[in-house]
Design a protein around this motif. Structure first.
Motif, PDB file in Angstrom:
ATOM      1  N   TYR A  33      10.724  40.414  -7.519  1.00  0.00           N
ATOM      2  CA  TYR A  33      12.105  40.123  -7.921  1.00  0.00           C
ATOM      3  C   TYR A  33      12.314  40.514  -9.384  1.00  0.00           C
ATOM      4  O   TYR A  33      11.415  40.327 -10.212  1.00  0.00           O
ATOM      5  CB  TYR A  33      12.401  38.624  -7.840  1.00  0.00           C
ATOM      6  CG  TYR A  33      12.011  37.905  -6.567  1.00  0.00           C
ATOM      7  CD1 TYR A  33      10.708  37.467  -6.368  1.00  0.00           C
ATOM      8  CD2 TYR A  33      12.962  37.598  -5.591  1.00  0.00           C
ATOM      9  CE1 TYR A  33      10.361  36.773  -5.227  1.00  0.00           C
ATOM     10  CE2 TYR A  33      12.617  36.901  -4.452  1.00  0.00           C
ATOM     11  CZ  TYR A  33      11.313  36.481  -4.271  1.00  0.00           C
ATOM     12  OH  TYR A  33      10.972  35.782  -3.140  1.00  0.00           O
ATOM     13  N   TYR A  35      15.100  39.321 -12.278  1.00  0.00           N
ATOM     14  CA  TYR A  35      16.196  38.418 -12.605  1.00  0.00           C
ATOM     15  C   TYR A  35      16.693  38.705 -14.017  1.00  0.00           C
ATOM     16  O   TYR A  35      15.926  39.113 -14.895  1.00  0.00           O
ATOM     17  CB  TYR A  35      15.733  36.957 -12.556  1.00  0.00           C
ATOM     18  CG  TYR A  35      15.550  36.394 -11.171  1.00  0.00           C
ATOM     19  CD1 TYR A  35      14.355  36.545 -10.487  1.00  0.00           C
ATOM     20  CD2 TYR A  35      16.571  35.686 -10.549  1.00  0.00           C
ATOM     21  CE1 TYR A  35      14.187  36.015  -9.217  1.00  0.00           C
ATOM     22  CE2 TYR A  35      16.408  35.151  -9.279  1.00  0.00           C
ATOM     23  CZ  TYR A  35      15.218  35.322  -8.620  1.00  0.00           C
ATOM     24  OH  TYR A  35      15.056  34.799  -7.357  1.00  0.00           O
ATOM     25  N   LEU A  45      19.588  36.805  -9.771  1.00  0.00           N
ATOM     26  CA  LEU A  45      18.832  37.846  -9.091  1.00  0.00           C
ATOM     27  C   LEU A  45      19.535  39.189  -9.219  1.00  0.00           C
ATOM     28  O   LEU A  45      20.710  39.327  -8.883  1.00  0.00           O
ATOM     29  CB  LEU A  45      18.658  37.498  -7.613  1.00  0.00           C
ATOM     30  CG  LEU A  45      17.881  38.518  -6.777  1.00  0.00           C
ATOM     31  CD1 LEU A  45      16.417  38.567  -7.204  1.00  0.00           C
ATOM     32  CD2 LEU A  45      17.984  38.184  -5.290  1.00  0.00           C
ATOM     33  N   GLN A  48      15.637  42.555  -5.275  1.00  0.00           N
ATOM     34  CA  GLN A  48      14.451  42.027  -4.611  1.00  0.00           C
ATOM     35  C   GLN A  48      13.840  43.139  -3.766  1.00  0.00           C
ATOM     36  O   GLN A  48      14.531  43.798  -2.989  1.00  0.00           O
ATOM     37  CB  GLN A  48      14.817  40.833  -3.726  1.00  0.00           C
ATOM     38  CG  GLN A  48      13.659  40.248  -2.937  1.00  0.00           C
ATOM     39  CD  GLN A  48      14.085  39.068  -2.063  1.00  0.00           C
ATOM     40  OE1 GLN A  48      15.129  38.482  -2.278  1.00  0.00           O
ATOM     41  NE2 GLN A  48      13.270  38.741  -1.076  1.00  0.00           N
ATOM     42  N   VAL A  55      15.285  44.802  -0.573  1.00  0.00           N
ATOM     43  CA  VAL A  55      15.787  43.780   0.342  1.00  0.00           C
ATOM     44  C   VAL A  55      17.200  43.374  -0.040  1.00  0.00           C
ATOM     45  O   VAL A  55      18.064  43.183   0.813  1.00  0.00           O
ATOM     46  CB  VAL A  55      14.860  42.551   0.343  1.00  0.00           C
ATOM     47  CG1 VAL A  55      15.457  41.408   1.155  1.00  0.00           C
ATOM     48  CG2 VAL A  55      13.486  42.913   0.854  1.00  0.00           C
ATOM     49  N   ASP A  56      17.424  43.233  -1.359  1.00  0.00           N
ATOM     50  CA  ASP A  56      18.745  42.793  -1.842  1.00  0.00           C
ATOM     51  C   ASP A  56      18.975  43.364  -3.222  1.00  0.00           C
ATOM     52  O   ASP A  56      18.131  43.183  -4.107  1.00  0.00           O
ATOM     53  CB  ASP A  56      18.808  41.260  -1.880  1.00  0.00           C
ATOM     54  CG  ASP A  56      20.211  40.735  -2.158  1.00  0.00           C
ATOM     55  OD1 ASP A  56      20.756  39.996  -1.308  1.00  0.00           O
ATOM     56  OD2 ASP A  56      20.764  41.055  -3.219  1.00  0.00           O
ATOM     57  N   SER A  58      22.490  43.313  -4.274  1.00  0.00           N
ATOM     58  CA  SER A  58      23.933  43.110  -4.267  1.00  0.00           C
ATOM     59  C   SER A  58      24.504  42.766  -5.645  1.00  0.00           C
ATOM     60  O   SER A  58      25.685  42.979  -5.898  1.00  0.00           O
ATOM     61  CB  SER A  58      24.303  42.013  -3.266  1.00  0.00           C
ATOM     62  OG  SER A  58      23.626  40.813  -3.562  1.00  0.00           O
ATOM     63  N   GLN A  59      23.666  42.219  -6.524  1.00  0.00           N
ATOM     64  CA  GLN A  59      24.172  41.855  -7.849  1.00  0.00           C
ATOM     65  C   GLN A  59      23.676  42.796  -8.943  1.00  0.00           C
ATOM     66  O   GLN A  59      23.816  42.498 -10.124  1.00  0.00           O
ATOM     67  CB  GLN A  59      23.785  40.402  -8.165  1.00  0.00           C
ATOM     68  CG  GLN A  59      24.409  39.400  -7.204  1.00  0.00           C
ATOM     69  CD  GLN A  59      24.235  37.967  -7.669  1.00  0.00           C
ATOM     70  OE1 GLN A  59      25.113  37.414  -8.350  1.00  0.00           O
ATOM     71  NE2 GLN A  59      23.121  37.362  -7.312  1.00  0.00           N
ATOM     72  N   SER A  95       6.008  37.095  -5.097  1.00  0.00           N
ATOM     73  CA  SER A  95       5.500  36.121  -4.144  1.00  0.00           C
ATOM     74  C   SER A  95       4.701  36.845  -3.075  1.00  0.00           C
ATOM     75  O   SER A  95       4.907  38.044  -2.826  1.00  0.00           O
ATOM     76  CB  SER A  95       6.640  35.302  -3.514  1.00  0.00           C
ATOM     77  OG  SER A  95       7.532  36.124  -2.808  1.00  0.00           O
ATOM     78  N   ARG A  97       4.721  36.618   0.112  1.00  0.00           N
ATOM     79  CA  ARG A  97       5.656  37.157   1.096  1.00  0.00           C
ATOM     80  C   ARG A  97       6.932  36.352   0.957  1.00  0.00           C
ATOM     81  O   ARG A  97       7.014  35.462   0.110  1.00  0.00           O
ATOM     82  CB  ARG A  97       5.095  37.031   2.520  1.00  0.00           C
ATOM     83  CG  ARG A  97       4.595  35.631   2.882  1.00  0.00           C
ATOM     84  CD  ARG A  97       4.048  35.545   4.300  1.00  0.00           C
ATOM     85  NE  ARG A  97       3.380  34.276   4.554  1.00  0.00           N
ATOM     86  CZ  ARG A  97       4.006  33.145   4.854  1.00  0.00           C
ATOM     87  NH1 ARG A  97       5.323  33.116   4.917  1.00  0.00           N
ATOM     88  NH2 ARG A  97       3.329  32.034   5.096  1.00  0.00           N
ATOM     89  N   THR A  98       7.918  36.648   1.730  1.00  0.00           N
ATOM     90  CA  THR A  98       9.147  35.861   1.657  1.00  0.00           C
ATOM     91  C   THR A  98       8.848  34.434   2.124  1.00  0.00           C
ATOM     92  O   THR A  98       7.894  34.186   2.861  1.00  0.00           O
ATOM     93  CB  THR A  98      10.247  36.457   2.543  1.00  0.00           C
ATOM     94  OG1 THR A  98       9.764  36.550   3.889  1.00  0.00           O
ATOM     95  CG2 THR A  98      10.633  37.839   2.060  1.00  0.00           C
ATOM     96  N   ASN A  99       9.653  33.519   1.640  1.00  0.00           N
ATOM     97  CA  ASN A  99       9.526  32.096   1.972  1.00  0.00           C
ATOM     98  C   ASN A  99       8.280  31.445   1.401  1.00  0.00           C
ATOM     99  O   ASN A  99       7.777  30.467   1.947  1.00  0.00           O
ATOM    100  CB  ASN A  99       9.568  31.852   3.482  1.00  0.00           C
ATOM    101  CG  ASN A  99      10.882  32.260   4.083  1.00  0.00           C
ATOM    102  OD1 ASN A  99      11.921  32.077   3.491  1.00  0.00           O
ATOM    103  ND2 ASN A  99      10.827  32.846   5.258  1.00  0.00           N
ATOM    104  N   THR A 100       7.763  31.992   0.339  1.00  0.00           N
ATOM    105  CA  THR A 100       6.675  31.333  -0.386  1.00  0.00           C
ATOM    106  C   THR A 100       7.049  31.238  -1.863  1.00  0.00           C
ATOM    107  O   THR A 100       8.022  31.840  -2.308  1.00  0.00           O
ATOM    108  CB  THR A 100       5.340  32.077  -0.230  1.00  0.00           C
ATOM    109  OG1 THR A 100       5.501  33.418  -0.716  1.00  0.00           O
ATOM    110  CG2 THR A 100       4.899  32.130   1.222  1.00  0.00           C
ATOM    111  N   GLU A 101       6.235  30.520  -2.598  1.00  0.00           N
ATOM    112  CA  GLU A 101       6.518  30.284  -4.016  1.00  0.00           C
ATOM    113  C   GLU A 101       6.559  31.587  -4.797  1.00  0.00           C
ATOM    114  O   GLU A 101       5.728  32.466  -4.610  1.00  0.00           O
ATOM    115  CB  GLU A 101       5.436  29.380  -4.592  1.00  0.00           C
ATOM    116  CG  GLU A 101       5.507  29.187  -6.090  1.00  0.00           C
ATOM    117  CD  GLU A 101       4.284  28.471  -6.620  1.00  0.00           C
ATOM    118  OE1 GLU A 101       3.481  27.994  -5.800  1.00  0.00           O
ATOM    119  OE2 GLU A 101       4.137  28.396  -7.853  1.00  0.00           O
ATOM    120  N   ALA A 102       7.537  31.705  -5.690  1.00  0.00           N
ATOM    121  CA  ALA A 102       7.620  32.853  -6.586  1.00  0.00           C
ATOM    122  C   ALA A 102       6.960  32.504  -7.911  1.00  0.00           C
ATOM    123  O   ALA A 102       7.161  31.418  -8.449  1.00  0.00           O
ATOM    124  CB  ALA A 102       9.082  33.241  -6.815  1.00  0.00           C
TER     125      ALA A 102
END
Lengths: 113, 113
Positions: A33, A35, A45, A48, A55-56, A58-59, A95, A97-102
Protein backbone atom coordinates in the motif's frame (compact mmCIF):
# COMPACT_ATOMS: atom_id res chain seq x y z
CA UNK A 1 12.36 -9.84 10.74
CA UNK A 2 13.23 -6.70 8.79
CA UNK A 3 10.45 -4.12 8.55
CA UNK A 4 9.16 -2.07 5.65
CA UNK A 5 11.98 0.10 4.31
CA UNK A 6 11.35 3.49 2.78
CA UNK A 7 13.65 6.11 1.34
CA UNK A 8 14.34 8.92 1.49
CA UNK A 9 13.15 9.91 4.96
CA UNK A 10 12.86 13.58 4.07
CA UNK A 11 12.62 15.48 0.81
CA UNK A 12 12.24 19.17 0.04
CA UNK A 13 11.47 20.21 -3.52
CA UNK A 14 10.11 23.21 -5.34
CA UNK A 15 6.67 23.15 -6.89
CA UNK A 16 6.58 21.80 -10.42
CA UNK A 17 9.61 19.58 -9.75
CA UNK A 18 9.36 15.80 -9.74
CA UNK A 19 10.11 13.41 -6.90
CA UNK A 20 10.20 9.66 -6.38
CA UNK A 21 9.85 7.55 -3.27
CA UNK A 22 10.97 3.96 -2.86
CA UNK A 23 9.57 1.20 -0.71
CA UNK A 24 10.79 -2.31 0.01
CA UNK A 25 8.13 -4.38 1.77
CA UNK A 26 8.64 -7.20 4.22
CA UNK A 27 9.88 -10.29 2.42
CA UNK A 28 7.04 -12.50 1.26
CA UNK A 29 4.34 -9.87 1.60
CA UNK A 30 2.12 -9.88 -1.46
CA UNK A 31 0.10 -6.77 -0.68
CA UNK A 32 1.68 -3.32 -0.78
CA UNK A 33 0.00 0.00 0.00
CA UNK A 34 0.95 3.63 -0.51
CA UNK A 35 -0.75 6.16 1.77
CA UNK A 36 -0.63 9.94 1.91
CA UNK A 37 -0.89 11.51 5.38
CA UNK A 38 -1.41 15.25 5.45
CA UNK A 39 -0.65 16.94 8.76
CA UNK A 40 -3.54 16.54 11.18
CA UNK A 41 -5.33 13.91 9.10
CA UNK A 42 -5.41 10.15 8.94
CA UNK A 43 -3.60 8.23 6.21
CA UNK A 44 -5.39 8.23 2.85
CA UNK A 45 -4.91 5.23 0.57
CA UNK A 46 -3.39 6.19 -2.78
CA UNK A 47 -2.80 2.79 -4.32
CA UNK A 48 -2.86 -0.88 -3.34
CA UNK A 49 -0.94 -3.63 -5.14
CA UNK A 50 -1.43 -7.36 -4.95
CA UNK A 51 1.90 -8.77 -6.19
CA UNK A 52 2.54 -6.60 -9.26
CA UNK A 53 -1.10 -5.88 -10.07
CA UNK A 54 -3.10 -2.83 -8.99
CA UNK A 55 -6.05 -3.66 -6.73
CA UNK A 56 -7.21 -0.10 -6.02
CA UNK A 57 -5.99 3.27 -7.25
CA UNK A 58 -9.27 5.15 -7.05
CA UNK A 59 -7.81 7.95 -4.94
CA UNK A 60 -4.54 8.34 -6.84
CA UNK A 61 -4.37 11.68 -8.70
CA UNK A 62 -3.32 10.05 -11.92
CA UNK A 63 -2.56 13.28 -13.72
CA UNK A 64 0.51 13.75 -11.53
CA UNK A 65 1.03 10.60 -9.42
CA UNK A 66 2.20 7.25 -10.66
CA UNK A 67 3.30 4.06 -8.95
CA UNK A 68 4.72 0.76 -10.02
CA UNK A 69 5.68 -2.57 -8.54
CA UNK A 70 7.18 -4.25 -11.57
CA UNK A 71 8.58 -7.45 -10.04
CA UNK A 72 6.01 -7.74 -7.29
CA UNK A 73 8.53 -6.78 -4.62
CA UNK A 74 9.69 -3.20 -4.16
CA UNK A 75 7.71 -0.22 -5.36
CA UNK A 76 8.20 3.36 -6.49
CA UNK A 77 5.77 6.25 -6.14
CA UNK A 78 6.37 9.31 -8.32
CA UNK A 79 4.92 12.80 -8.33
CA UNK A 80 5.38 14.91 -11.46
CA UNK A 81 4.91 17.85 -11.25
CA UNK A 82 4.55 18.47 -7.53
CA UNK A 83 2.13 20.99 -6.07
CA UNK A 84 2.21 22.74 -2.72
CA UNK A 85 -0.72 20.63 -1.51
CA UNK A 86 1.34 17.46 -2.02
CA UNK A 87 3.29 18.30 1.14
CA UNK A 88 2.64 15.31 3.37
CA UNK A 89 4.11 12.11 4.75
CA UNK A 90 4.01 9.26 2.25
CA UNK A 91 3.63 5.92 3.97
CA UNK A 92 4.28 2.51 2.54
CA UNK A 93 2.79 -0.58 4.14
CA UNK A 94 2.71 -4.26 3.35
CA UNK A 95 0.80 -7.33 4.42
CA UNK A 96 1.25 -11.05 3.84
CA UNK A 97 -2.02 -11.13 1.93
CA UNK A 98 -5.31 -9.30 2.00
CA UNK A 99 -7.25 -9.42 5.26
CA UNK A 100 -4.15 -9.55 7.42
CA UNK A 101 -2.30 -6.96 9.46
CA UNK A 102 -0.53 -4.21 7.53
CA UNK A 103 2.98 -3.24 8.62
CA UNK A 104 4.08 0.33 8.04
CA UNK A 105 7.39 1.92 7.18
CA UNK A 106 8.71 5.12 8.74
CA UNK A 107 7.41 7.21 5.87
CA UNK A 108 8.88 9.93 3.67
CA UNK A 109 8.15 13.50 4.70
CA UNK A 110 7.76 15.63 1.56
CA UNK A 111 7.79 19.40 1.69
CA UNK A 112 6.93 21.29 -1.48
CA UNK A 113 7.95 24.96 -1.44
CA UNK B 1 -17.99 4.17 0.04
CA UNK B 2 -16.62 3.19 3.41
CA UNK B 3 -15.62 5.76 6.00
CA UNK B 4 -14.30 5.90 9.54
CA UNK B 5 -15.02 8.64 12.07
CA UNK B 6 -13.10 9.35 15.23
CA UNK B 7 -14.98 11.80 17.37
CA UNK B 8 -12.22 13.22 19.52
CA UNK B 9 -9.29 14.94 17.88
CA UNK B 10 -7.42 15.65 21.10
CA UNK B 11 -7.64 14.05 24.53
CA UNK B 12 -5.68 15.12 27.61
CA UNK B 13 -5.55 12.83 30.62
CA UNK B 14 -3.66 12.38 33.83
CA UNK B 15 -1.79 9.17 34.56
CA UNK B 16 -3.99 6.40 35.97
CA UNK B 17 -7.10 7.86 34.35
CA UNK B 18 -9.23 5.66 32.13
CA UNK B 19 -9.22 6.16 28.39
CA UNK B 20 -11.96 5.58 25.84
CA UNK B 21 -11.65 6.62 22.22
CA UNK B 22 -14.65 6.49 19.94
CA UNK B 23 -14.66 5.03 16.45
CA UNK B 24 -17.65 4.66 14.15
CA UNK B 25 -17.62 3.32 10.65
CA UNK B 26 -19.82 3.25 7.61
CA UNK B 27 -19.74 0.17 5.40
CA UNK B 28 -22.38 -2.20 4.22
CA UNK B 29 -20.39 -5.42 4.10
CA UNK B 30 -18.32 -7.57 6.40
CA UNK B 31 -15.54 -5.63 8.06
CA UNK B 32 -12.23 -6.15 9.72
CA UNK B 33 -11.40 -3.46 12.26
CA UNK B 34 -8.08 -2.24 13.59
CA UNK B 35 -6.60 0.21 15.99
CA UNK B 36 -3.14 1.51 15.15
CA UNK B 37 -0.93 3.68 17.33
CA UNK B 38 1.83 6.09 16.37
CA UNK B 39 4.18 7.06 19.17
CA UNK B 40 6.18 10.27 18.72
CA UNK B 41 8.84 9.77 16.08
CA UNK B 42 7.82 6.19 15.35
CA UNK B 43 5.92 4.41 12.62
CA UNK B 44 2.34 3.23 12.79
CA UNK B 45 1.97 -0.06 14.59
CA UNK B 46 -0.92 -2.35 15.32
CA UNK B 47 -2.57 -2.23 18.75
CA UNK B 48 -5.32 -4.74 18.13
CA UNK B 49 -7.60 -6.15 15.47
CA UNK B 50 -11.04 -7.67 15.08
CA UNK B 51 -11.86 -10.11 12.31
CA UNK B 52 -14.62 -12.26 13.78
CA UNK B 53 -15.65 -14.07 16.94
CA UNK B 54 -15.59 -12.49 20.41
CA UNK B 55 -16.47 -8.82 19.93
CA UNK B 56 -14.26 -7.84 22.86
CA UNK B 57 -10.67 -7.97 21.68
CA UNK B 58 -7.54 -7.47 23.70
CA UNK B 59 -4.40 -5.95 22.32
CA UNK B 60 -0.95 -4.99 23.45
CA UNK B 61 -0.11 -2.76 26.40
CA UNK B 62 -3.42 -3.32 28.18
CA UNK B 63 -5.64 -1.94 25.44
CA UNK B 64 -8.96 -3.50 24.47
CA UNK B 65 -11.72 -2.68 22.03
CA UNK B 66 -15.33 -3.70 21.66
CA UNK B 67 -17.06 -4.24 18.34
CA UNK B 68 -20.74 -3.34 18.51
CA UNK B 69 -22.21 -4.23 15.15
CA UNK B 70 -25.58 -2.58 15.79
CA UNK B 71 -23.86 0.72 16.51
CA UNK B 72 -21.18 0.41 13.80
CA UNK B 73 -18.66 1.14 16.52
CA UNK B 74 -15.26 -0.14 17.60
CA UNK B 75 -14.24 1.89 20.65
CA UNK B 76 -10.82 1.60 22.23
CA UNK B 77 -10.35 1.46 25.99
CA UNK B 78 -7.64 1.30 28.59
CA UNK B 79 -8.50 1.26 32.30
CA UNK B 80 -5.42 3.11 33.52
CA UNK B 81 -3.15 5.08 31.21
CA UNK B 82 0.53 5.78 31.59
CA UNK B 83 2.65 8.67 30.40
CA UNK B 84 4.06 6.33 27.75
CA UNK B 85 0.61 6.05 26.17
CA UNK B 86 1.04 9.55 24.77
CA UNK B 87 0.57 8.99 21.06
CA UNK B 88 -1.80 9.35 18.14
CA UNK B 89 -4.38 6.60 17.76
CA UNK B 90 -6.02 5.62 14.48
CA UNK B 91 -9.03 3.45 13.91
CA UNK B 92 -9.08 1.64 10.55
CA UNK B 93 -11.58 -0.43 8.59
CA UNK B 94 -10.66 -3.21 6.22
CA UNK B 95 -13.08 -4.58 3.67
CA UNK B 96 -13.23 -8.31 4.28
CA UNK B 97 -13.42 -8.88 0.54
CA UNK B 98 -10.43 -6.83 -0.49
CA UNK B 99 -8.75 -5.43 2.61
CA UNK B 100 -8.77 -1.87 1.35
CA UNK B 101 -7.70 -0.25 4.59
CA UNK B 102 -9.46 3.04 5.39
CA UNK B 103 -8.31 5.16 8.32
CA UNK B 104 -10.08 7.61 10.56
CA UNK B 105 -8.66 11.07 11.20
CA UNK B 106 -6.85 10.05 14.37
CA UNK B 107 -6.97 11.11 18.03
CA UNK B 108 -4.00 12.69 19.71
CA UNK B 109 -3.73 11.56 23.32
CA UNK B 110 -1.56 13.41 25.82
CA UNK B 111 -1.04 11.79 29.20
CA UNK B 112 0.24 14.16 31.85
CA UNK B 113 2.57 12.65 34.46
Amino acid sequence: EAGVAQSPRYKIIEKRQSVAFWCNPISGHATLYWYQQILGQGPKLLIQFQNNGVVDDSQLPKDRFSAERLKGVDSTLKIQPAKLEDSAVYLCASSFRTNTEAFFGQGTRLTVV
Amino acid sequence: AQSVSQHNHHVILSEAASLELGCNYSYGGTVNLFWYVQYPGQHLQLLLKYFSGDPLVKGIKGFEAEFIKSKFSFNLRKPSVQWSDTAEYFCALGEAAGNKLTFGGGTRVLVKP
